[in-house]
Design a protein around this motif. Structure first.
Motif, PDB file in Angstrom:
ATOM      1  N   ASP A  21       0.799  -1.217   0.000  1.00 30.80           N
ATOM      2  CA  ASP A  21       0.000   0.000   0.000  1.00 30.80           C
ATOM      3  C   ASP A  21       0.837   1.274   0.000  1.00 30.80           C
ATOM      4  OD1 ASP A  21       0.821  -0.759   2.567  1.00 30.80           O
ATOM      5  OD2 ASP A  21      -0.672   0.553   3.494  1.00 30.80           O
ATOM      6  N   VAL A  22       2.072   1.181   0.437  1.00 32.09           N
ATOM      7  CA  VAL A  22       2.953   2.349   0.460  1.00 32.09           C
ATOM      8  C   VAL A  22       4.244   2.025  -0.277  1.00 32.09           C
ATOM      9  CG1 VAL A  22       2.088   3.342   2.606  1.00 32.09           C
ATOM     10  CG2 VAL A  22       3.906   1.655   2.690  1.00 32.09           C
ATOM     11  N   GLN A  23       4.843   3.062  -0.783  1.00 29.79           N
ATOM     12  CA  GLN A  23       6.114   2.886  -1.471  1.00 29.79           C
ATOM     13  C   GLN A  23       7.170   2.481  -0.441  1.00 29.79           C
ATOM     14  OE1 GLN A  23       7.687   6.507  -3.055  1.00 29.79           O
ATOM     15  NE2 GLN A  23       9.330   5.500  -4.160  1.00 29.79           N
ATOM     16  N   ARG A  24       7.870   1.394  -0.702  1.00 32.96           N
ATOM     17  CA  ARG A  24       8.896   0.903   0.213  1.00 32.96           C
ATOM     18  C   ARG A  24      10.251   1.468  -0.197  1.00 32.96           C
ATOM     19  NH1 ARG A  24       5.715  -0.526   4.128  1.00 32.96           N
ATOM     20  NH2 ARG A  24       4.309  -2.194   3.612  1.00 32.96           N
ATOM     21  N   LYS A  25      10.964   1.976   0.779  1.00 32.94           N
ATOM     22  CA  LYS A  25      12.297   2.518   0.529  1.00 32.94           C
ATOM     23  C   LYS A  25      13.309   1.625   1.230  1.00 32.94           C
ATOM     24  CE  LYS A  25      11.757   6.755  -1.293  1.00 32.94           C
ATOM     25  NZ  LYS A  25      12.599   7.461  -2.191  1.00 32.94           N
ATOM     26  N   THR A  26      14.449   1.489   0.597  1.00 29.82           N
ATOM     27  CA  THR A  26      15.518   0.724   1.227  1.00 29.82           C
ATOM     28  C   THR A  26      16.430   1.688   1.980  1.00 29.82           C
ATOM     29  OG1 THR A  26      16.983   0.857  -0.683  1.00 29.82           O
ATOM     30  CG2 THR A  26      15.458  -1.026  -0.587  1.00 29.82           C
ATOM     31  N   LEU A  27      17.151   1.141   2.920  1.00 29.45           N
ATOM     32  CA  LEU A  27      18.045   1.938   3.759  1.00 29.45           C
ATOM     33  C   LEU A  27      19.089   2.662   2.915  1.00 29.45           C
ATOM     34  CD1 LEU A  27      19.179   2.802   6.500  1.00 29.45           C
ATOM     35  CD2 LEU A  27      20.426   0.654   6.566  1.00 29.45           C
ATOM     36  N   ILE A  28      19.725   1.954   2.007  1.00 32.10           N
ATOM     37  CA  ILE A  28      20.783   2.554   1.178  1.00 32.10           C
ATOM     38  C   ILE A  28      20.206   3.651   0.283  1.00 32.10           C
ATOM     39  CG2 ILE A  28      22.524   2.072  -0.599  1.00 32.10           C
ATOM     40  CD1 ILE A  28      23.245   0.934   2.184  1.00 32.10           C
ATOM     41  N   ASP A  29      18.989   3.435  -0.255  1.00 33.11           N
ATOM     42  CA  ASP A  29      18.349   4.459  -1.091  1.00 33.11           C
ATOM     43  C   ASP A  29      18.128   5.745  -0.305  1.00 33.11           C
ATOM     44  OD1 ASP A  29      18.248   2.843  -3.318  1.00 33.11           O
ATOM     45  OD2 ASP A  29      16.169   2.201  -2.972  1.00 33.11           O
ATOM     46  N   VAL A  30      17.598   5.619   0.914  1.00 30.99           N
ATOM     47  CA  VAL A  30      17.336   6.789   1.749  1.00 30.99           C
ATOM     48  C   VAL A  30      18.649   7.493   2.079  1.00 30.99           C
ATOM     49  CG1 VAL A  30      16.416   7.586   3.966  1.00 30.99           C
ATOM     50  CG2 VAL A  30      15.231   5.780   2.716  1.00 30.99           C
ATOM     51  N   PHE A  31      19.667   6.718   2.411  1.00 31.41           N
ATOM     52  CA  PHE A  31      20.975   7.281   2.744  1.00 31.41           C
ATOM     53  C   PHE A  31      21.560   8.019   1.534  1.00 31.41           C
ATOM     54  CE2 PHE A  31      23.380   5.908   6.668  1.00 31.41           C
ATOM     55  CZ  PHE A  31      24.188   7.018   6.725  1.00 31.41           C
ATOM     56  N   ARG A  32      21.487   7.400   0.361  1.00 34.30           N
ATOM     57  CA  ARG A  32      22.035   8.046  -0.858  1.00 34.30           C
ATOM     58  C   ARG A  32      21.291   9.335  -1.195  1.00 34.30           C
ATOM     59  NH1 ARG A  32      22.943   2.659  -3.773  1.00 34.30           N
ATOM     60  NH2 ARG A  32      25.144   2.308  -3.356  1.00 34.30           N
ATOM     61  N   GLU A  33      19.964   9.293  -1.109  1.00 37.17           N
ATOM     62  CA  GLU A  33      19.177  10.506  -1.381  1.00 37.17           C
ATOM     63  C   GLU A  33      19.586  11.624  -0.429  1.00 37.17           C
ATOM     64  OE1 GLU A  33      14.967   9.740  -1.266  1.00 37.17           O
ATOM     65  OE2 GLU A  33      15.116   8.180  -2.806  1.00 37.17           O
ATOM     66  N   HIS A  34      19.729  11.288   0.840  1.00 37.16           N
ATOM     67  CA  HIS A  34      20.149  12.280   1.834  1.00 37.16           C
ATOM     68  C   HIS A  34      21.515  12.855   1.473  1.00 37.16           C
ATOM     69  CE1 HIS A  34      22.472  13.369   5.444  1.00 37.16           C
ATOM     70  NE2 HIS A  34      21.367  13.993   5.778  1.00 37.16           N
ATOM     71  N   ASN A  35      22.472  11.983   1.145  1.00 37.71           N
ATOM     72  CA  ASN A  35      23.828  12.436   0.822  1.00 37.71           C
ATOM     73  C   ASN A  35      23.851  13.282  -0.441  1.00 37.71           C
ATOM     74  OD1 ASN A  35      24.549  11.031   3.076  1.00 37.71           O
ATOM     75  ND2 ASN A  35      25.857   9.550   2.038  1.00 37.71           N
ATOM     76  N   ASP A  36      23.030  12.930  -1.429  1.00 38.74           N
ATOM     77  CA  ASP A  36      22.949  13.725  -2.663  1.00 38.74           C
ATOM     78  C   ASP A  36      22.394  15.118  -2.378  1.00 38.74           C
ATOM     79  OD1 ASP A  36      23.991  11.598  -4.080  1.00 38.74           O
ATOM     80  OD2 ASP A  36      22.046  10.932  -4.869  1.00 38.74           O
ATOM     81  N   GLN A  37      21.366  15.189  -1.533  1.00 40.51           N
ATOM     82  CA  GLN A  37      20.801  16.488  -1.171  1.00 40.51           C
ATOM     83  C   GLN A  37      21.823  17.320  -0.404  1.00 40.51           C
ATOM     84  OE1 GLN A  37      17.293  15.464   1.021  1.00 40.51           O
ATOM     85  NE2 GLN A  37      16.099  15.021  -0.824  1.00 40.51           N
ATOM     86  N   MET A  38      22.574  16.659   0.475  1.00 36.30           N
ATOM     87  CA  MET A  38      23.595  17.352   1.251  1.00 36.30           C
ATOM     88  C   MET A  38      24.682  17.901   0.321  1.00 36.30           C
ATOM     89  SD  MET A  38      25.689  15.890   4.493  1.00 36.30           S
ATOM     90  CE  MET A  38      24.311  15.942   5.604  1.00 36.30           C
ATOM     91  N   ALA A  40      24.315  18.747  -2.777  1.00 33.20           N
ATOM     92  CA  ALA A  40      23.743  19.861  -3.542  1.00 33.20           C
ATOM     93  C   ALA A  40      23.721  21.149  -2.715  1.00 33.20           C
ATOM     94  CB  ALA A  40      22.336  19.507  -4.000  1.00 33.20           C
ATOM     95  N   LEU A  41      23.634  21.026  -1.407  1.00 37.47           N
ATOM     96  CA  LEU A  41      23.584  22.199  -0.533  1.00 37.47           C
ATOM     97  C   LEU A  41      24.952  22.605   0.005  1.00 37.47           C
ATOM     98  CD1 LEU A  41      20.376  21.355   1.512  1.00 37.47           C
ATOM     99  CD2 LEU A  41      20.626  23.066  -0.296  1.00 37.47           C
ATOM    100  N   LEU A  42      26.005  22.025  -0.540  1.00 36.99           N
ATOM    101  CA  LEU A  42      27.353  22.338  -0.099  1.00 36.99           C
ATOM    102  C   LEU A  42      27.608  23.836  -0.232  1.00 36.99           C
ATOM    103  CD1 LEU A  42      29.386  20.107   0.734  1.00 36.99           C
ATOM    104  CD2 LEU A  42      30.673  20.727  -1.266  1.00 36.99           C
TER     105      LEU A  42
END
Length: 185
Positions: A21-38, A40-42
């Motif tokens: 019923d909900v989109q499942r995220k994996t741990l590594i995916d969430v970590f990578r998305e966070h690091n990519d956003q970080m 970009a905000l360098l």
């Protein structure tokens, strides 16, 4: 489903029951998305070394998943308190991290878990009963005698003479040298 205001249909009940019923995220995916956003905000909120630390954390999580769980990634909702405790043990034993370094990596991991909770990908906090008691060691300062011995020391390599001069200069001027261990004179 009624509480959250969802439409209740036979299809939505089926999907909820099957866990689709909900989109499942994996741990590594969430970590990578966070690091990519970080990354970009360098420069506007993050210093250059911050993403490096989070990339190291991502690498350590990947190694822990490989070593302890035999997988490259894990669904975010499967992370529990045992995973958290196991990861800290892995950092301290297999990676040889000090108490302070392990605490830093656990802090990074906790941030990723909080992102997962905020997005409602998980409902329980695996860090709920986790407490880290790591304390930074008090800094040791050179005595006047130790500084004099360093100042008087001669080296056969010109580069080391230069390093000594910079170190002594920084001691007298109060300039901070990071990541410098107390050397034997």
């Amino acid at each position: 489903m009624t509480k959250s205001g969802e439409d209740i249909t036979s299809e939505s009940i089926k999907l909820k029951y099957l866990g689709k019923d909900v989109q499942r995220k994996t741990l590594i995916d969430v970590f990578r998305e966070h690091n990519d956003q970080m990354k970009a905000l360098l420069g506007s909120g993050f210093k250059p070394n911050t993403p490096k630390g989070y990339n190291s954390s991502l690498s350590h999580i990947g190694l822990y998943l490989q070593d302890s769980h035999g997988t490259k990634d894990m669904e975010a909702r499967k992370i529990d308190h045992a995973f958290v405790i196991g990861y800290e043990f892995f950092l301290r034993s297999s990676k040889g991290c000090s108490e302070i370094s392990a605490a830093k990596y656990m802090k990074h991991f906790r941030k990723i878990v909080k992102i997962r909770i905020a997005h409602r990908w998980v409902t329980e906090d695996p860090f709920a009963f986790y407490k880290n008691t790591a304390k930074a060691r008090p800094k040791e300062y050179l005595t006047k005698d130790e500084l004099d011995r360093i100042e008087q020391r001669t080296f056969s390599i010109a580069r080391l003479e230069h390093v000594r001069d910079i170190f002594v200069f920084s001691c007298y001027t109060g300039t901070v040298i990071r990541r410098c261990k107390k050397a034997d004179p």
